[in-house]
Design a protein around this motif. Structure first.
Motif, PDB file in Angstrom:
ATOM      1  N   ALA A   1       0.840  -1.209   0.000  1.00 26.96           N
ATOM      2  CA  ALA A   1       0.000   0.000   0.000  1.00 26.96           C
ATOM      3  C   ALA A   1       0.871   1.253   0.000  1.00 26.96           C
ATOM      4  CB  ALA A   1      -0.936   0.005   1.204  1.00 26.96           C
TER       5      ALA A   1
ATOM      6  N   ALA B   1       2.270   1.671  -3.432  1.00 31.19           N
ATOM      7  CA  ALA B   1       1.224   2.177  -4.331  1.00 31.19           C
ATOM      8  C   ALA B   1       0.974   3.667  -4.099  1.00 31.19           C
ATOM      9  CB  ALA B   1      -0.067   1.385  -4.135  1.00 31.19           C
ATOM     10  N   ILE B   2       0.979   4.091  -2.850  1.00 31.33           N
ATOM     11  CA  ILE B   2       0.783   5.509  -2.538  1.00 31.33           C
ATOM     12  C   ILE B   2       1.913   6.337  -3.132  1.00 31.33           C
ATOM     13  CG2 ILE B   2       0.797   7.214  -0.659  1.00 31.33           C
ATOM     14  CD1 ILE B   2      -0.726   5.064   1.027  1.00 31.33           C
TER      15      ILE B   2
ATOM     16  N   HIS C   1       1.609   6.515  -6.885  1.00 30.76           N
ATOM     17  CA  HIS C   1       0.519   7.405  -7.305  1.00 30.76           C
ATOM     18  C   HIS C   1       0.922   8.868  -7.153  1.00 30.76           C
ATOM     19  CE1 HIS C   1      -3.496   8.624  -8.317  1.00 30.76           C
ATOM     20  NE2 HIS C   1      -3.555   9.357  -7.218  1.00 30.76           N
TER      21      HIS C   1
ATOM     22  N   LEU D   1      -6.985   9.125  -2.534  1.00 30.50           N
ATOM     23  CA  LEU D   1      -6.241   7.871  -2.425  1.00 30.50           C
ATOM     24  C   LEU D   1      -7.123   6.671  -2.117  1.00 30.50           C
ATOM     25  CD1 LEU D   1      -3.013   9.076  -0.632  1.00 30.50           C
ATOM     26  CD2 LEU D   1      -3.187   8.100  -2.910  1.00 30.50           C
TER      27      LEU D   1
ATOM     28  N   ILE E   1      -6.293   3.611  -4.394  1.00 30.54           N
ATOM     29  CA  ILE E   1      -5.603   2.463  -3.812  1.00 30.54           C
ATOM     30  C   ILE E   1      -6.576   1.321  -3.509  1.00 30.54           C
ATOM     31  CG2 ILE E   1      -4.069   1.690  -1.939  1.00 30.54           C
ATOM     32  CD1 ILE E   1      -2.808   3.814  -3.792  1.00 30.54           C
TER      33      ILE E   1
ATOM     34  N   ILE F   1      -5.505   3.899   4.773  1.00 33.86           N
ATOM     35  CA  ILE F   1      -4.725   4.849   3.975  1.00 33.86           C
ATOM     36  C   ILE F   1      -4.075   5.879   4.892  1.00 33.86           C
ATOM     37  CG2 ILE F   1      -4.871   6.719   2.270  1.00 33.86           C
ATOM     38  CD1 ILE F   1      -5.143   4.063   0.909  1.00 33.86           C
TER      39      ILE F   1
END
Length: 110
Positions: free
Chosen positions: A27, A30-31, A34, A46, A50, A57
């Protein structure tokens, strides 16, 4: 009381280990990806991007901010996040020290 385990290692070893935490959960990866992709601050999108719950998050954002890889500014009732370029470069430099270590090919002992 004994020493904390991290105290027996160098400051550089601790710093590399702390930066590595950023990549310890998909995660957070991915954050970061992004935030680089949109190349601007993000406030709240997000969850949709996500696919995790807002509290999850928020925890990952808190960890990334604690590690110094992102920074946040308050905008009304929300916090907007973006990559902290200075700390990102610092992290890359520190990680390169580790990732560029090479095993001598002529000493293949195992």
């Amino acid at each position: 009381m004994g020493l904390a385990k991290s105290e027996i290692f160098t400051a550089e070893q601790n710093e590399i280990a702390n930066f590595a935490k950023a990549f310890g959960h998909p995660a957070r990866v991915a954050i970061l990806q992004h935030l680089f992709k949109i190349n601007s601050c993000i406030c709240g999108d997000l969850v949709n991007e996500i696919g995790l719950a807002q509290p999850t998050i928020s925890q990952h954002l808190k960890e990334l901010k604690h590690l110094g890889l992102i920074k946040g500014t308050i905008d009304g009732t929300s916090v907007c996040y973006c990559i902290d370029a200075v700390n990102w470069e610092k992290m890359k430099s520190k990680m390169e020290l580790l990732l560029h270590l090479d095993h001598p090919k002529e000493n293949d002992c195992c």
